[in-house]
Design an enzyme around this catalytic site. Structure first.
Site, PDB file in Angstrom:
ATOM      1  N   LYS A 105     -43.238 -64.716  73.096  1.00  0.00           N
ATOM      2  CA  LYS A 105     -43.904 -63.829  74.057  1.00  0.00           C
ATOM      3  C   LYS A 105     -45.386 -63.705  73.702  1.00  0.00           C
ATOM      4  O   LYS A 105     -45.750 -63.588  72.522  1.00  0.00           O
ATOM      5  CB  LYS A 105     -43.222 -62.454  74.038  1.00  0.00           C
ATOM      6  CG  LYS A 105     -43.731 -61.471  75.093  1.00  0.00           C
ATOM      7  CD  LYS A 105     -42.947 -60.172  75.002  1.00  0.00           C
ATOM      8  CE  LYS A 105     -43.419 -59.123  75.988  1.00  0.00           C
ATOM      9  NZ  LYS A 105     -42.637 -57.856  75.872  1.00  0.00           N
ATOM     10  N   SER A 186     -40.755 -55.950  79.862  1.00  0.00           N
ATOM     11  CA  SER A 186     -41.982 -56.730  79.965  1.00  0.00           C
ATOM     12  C   SER A 186     -41.838 -58.167  79.473  1.00  0.00           C
ATOM     13  O   SER A 186     -42.744 -58.983  79.667  1.00  0.00           O
ATOM     14  CB  SER A 186     -43.096 -56.049  79.166  1.00  0.00           C
ATOM     15  OG  SER A 186     -42.772 -55.991  77.780  1.00  0.00           O
ATOM     16  N   SER A 210     -37.670 -53.612  77.347  1.00  0.00           N
ATOM     17  CA  SER A 210     -38.414 -54.843  77.603  1.00  0.00           C
ATOM     18  C   SER A 210     -37.762 -56.111  77.089  1.00  0.00           C
ATOM     19  O   SER A 210     -38.217 -57.205  77.408  1.00  0.00           O
ATOM     20  CB  SER A 210     -39.831 -54.732  77.035  1.00  0.00           C
ATOM     21  OG  SER A 210     -40.608 -53.875  77.828  1.00  0.00           O
TER      22      SER A 210
END
Length: 528
Positions: A105, A186, A210
């Site tokens: 990420k 997210s 997330s």
């Protein structure tokens, strides 16, 4: 004898042909870590596997279904794969992940020549040339850092009206099951990328939902670990009380294998200090995991009838595996949301200011206030859909010694832990809690933003720091939904074991179909 020689020669030719074919076209779609390792053991190179993933990303991420799941591929990935092949040839692999490509990420630093942006143009020059400890741990096992995944900008903390999966750097991530649906956030890019087989596994991060939300809505397994199992150093922060990286994969075993490489004590992260006595091989116990006689506390939040039917079918699977299901009701935890918000806003200002001060000189936004000013000055690119009111509120907080903040943290921790998860487990005399992870993926909406239209299981484990695993329950009206397993602190193996037993019995995951929409059809046209 001649016939035997001919058959032997033919067999040898078949083996050579098969080896050559494997070199030319390794299988990466829907492949597990074990499947990739088997290919490596039979002569396929890590270079070939890495090239196959890069080709798949090139064909599908900014063209084809245009998933926008990957912000940047790593220019050094093939060199890392080449080094892995050399180690394997020499009989000196570094670990179980040697030669396996992994996506990271883009709020987690890597020392590769790519920026860590958190999705914001304010960090487009944040090429730190340093690894977060969690990435260094992967390299120590020989993993190939394939690239960085898109995300909800600033991990979805900038605004309460955000569009999950959108960032100014990467655009809007699309759900591989129905392209007009959210991938949640997210860790949106990590979720969509693994679902689309851009890698077998990826790392996400969670503050509240997330990891588990994008995992649930992309048909994946996602583990939000016990806070302190995985280092948070050199990860663009929101909250030191709640932030943690976590593994995302298409199976529980793959999540556990990746988790094995992520965990460990980091001298720079005090939260990891107590993890030492809880470190072990999290994948090995899965083979003998059982739910026979295990008491499970069952939550039944409000949900749609179609989701309820899927949930009830999943509970029946657990019961068939010997679990003892005990219905419980979540106690009223008045004020927990407000307390959590104050904690996140206060820690965001303190933690982000500290992080930004360590970035390279090329990064000109060195404080939260400067990020806010940057967004205002670049509103056309940074704020075309939603504002930054949460950033503004965070900038006005009074610091980590503020009595109101300290009271909010104590309150939220007590409500989520002792009076929340621990109380539910005690009431049911259970070791696990199950619940639907979230509702179904909603339509991506640039006008109104996110529409969380169902249950959510993330809040209590996120605030308490307890482990939370989501496992696919299958599809509801064409889109994925997940089943959550929650335990008390350090119960990571407990949730992995339960999730594995459910996964193996239910076999519920369905590969994505990349439909333009799942709303089209004759039913919408009416009878005329």
């Amino acid at each position: 004898m001649t016939g035997m020689r001919i058959r032997a020669a033919f067999a040898a030719m078949v083996m050579v042909s098969a080896a050559a074919s494997a070199q030319q076209a390794p299988v990466v779609e829907e492949q597990s870590i074990d499947g990739l390792r088997a290919q490596l053991a039979h002569g396929t190179s890590s270079v070939a596997i890495t090239q196959a993933y890069l080709a798949r990303i090139a064909a599908m991420d900014r063209t084809g279904p245009t998933l926008r799941a990957v912000i940047a591929t790593n220019p050094d990935a093939l060199e890392q794969a080449k080094a892995s092949d050399a180690r394997r040839k020499a009989g000196k692999p570094l670990g179980p992940l040697d030669g396996i490509p992994v996506l990271i990420k883009d709020n987690i630093e890597t020392k590769d020549p790519i920026a860590t942006t958190a999705g914001s143009l304010a960090l487009k020059d944040n090429v730190t040339r340093r690894d977060a400890p969690v990435v260094a741990a992967l390299r120590k096992q020989g993993a190939v850092i394939l690239g960085k995944t898109n995300l909800s900008e600033w991990a979805n903390i900038r605004s309460t009206h955000s569009i999950s999966g959108w960032s100014a750097v990467g655009g809007l991530v699309r759900n591989p099951y129905a392209l007009d649906r959210t991938s949640c956030g997210s860790s949106s890019g990590s979720g969509a990328a693994v679902a689309a087989s851009f890698a077998a596994v990826a790392i996400g991060t969670e503050t509240d939902g997330s990891v588990v939300c994008p995992s649930s809505m992309n048909g994946l397994v996602g583990l939000k670990p016990t806070l302190g199992m995985v280092s948070r150093s050199r990860v663009v922060p929101i909250s030191h009380s709640q932030d943690t990286p976590g593994p995302m994969a298409r199976s529980v075993r793959d999540a556990a294998l990746l988790f094995n490489a992520m965990v460990g004590v980091d001298p720079e992260d005090a939260a990891t200090r107590d993890s030492r006595t809880h470190l072990h091989d999290f994948a090995a116990p899965l083979a003998t995991a059982s739910l026979s006689g295990v008491r499970v506390a069952v939550l039944r939040p409000d949900m749609s009838d179609v989701l309820k039917a899927k949930y009830e079918a999943s509970l029946a699977v657990l019961k068939a595996q010997g679990a003892v299901l005990v219905d419980v009701e979540t106690p009223k935890l008045d004020g927990i949301g407000e307390a959590e918000l104050l904690v996140l806003q206060t820690e965001l200002k303190a933690d982000l200011d500290t992080y930004l001060a360590t970035t390279p000189a090329a990064v000109k936004t060195r404080t939260l206030d400067q990020v806010i000013a940057f967004d205002t000055a670049n509103a056309a690119s940074e704020m075309p859909f939603f504002e930054q009111e949460t950033f503004v509120a965070a900038a006005k907080t009074r610091g980590l010694r503020d009595p109101e903040y300290l009271g909010a943290r104590a309150k939220s921790l007590r409500l989520a832990g002792a009076e929340g998860i621990d109380a539910l487990l005690a009431k049911a005399q259970a070791t696990l809690i199950v619940a639907p992870t979230y509702g179904m993926p909603w339509l991506s909406d640039t006008v109104y933003g996110d529409n969380f239209n169902g249950p959510s299981a993330s809040e209590l484990p996120a605030i308490s720091g307890y482990p939370h695993l989501t496992v696919p329950m299958g599809l509801v009206r064409g889109v994925p939904v997940g089943l959550s397993f929650i335990a008390t602190r350090w119960g990571d193996q407990t949730v992995l074991n339960a999730g594995y037993v459910f996964e193996q019995a239910a076999k519920a995951r369905v590969a994505p179909g990349y439909l333009a929409t799942n709303d089209a059809g004759p039913g919408l046209a009416g009878a005329r």
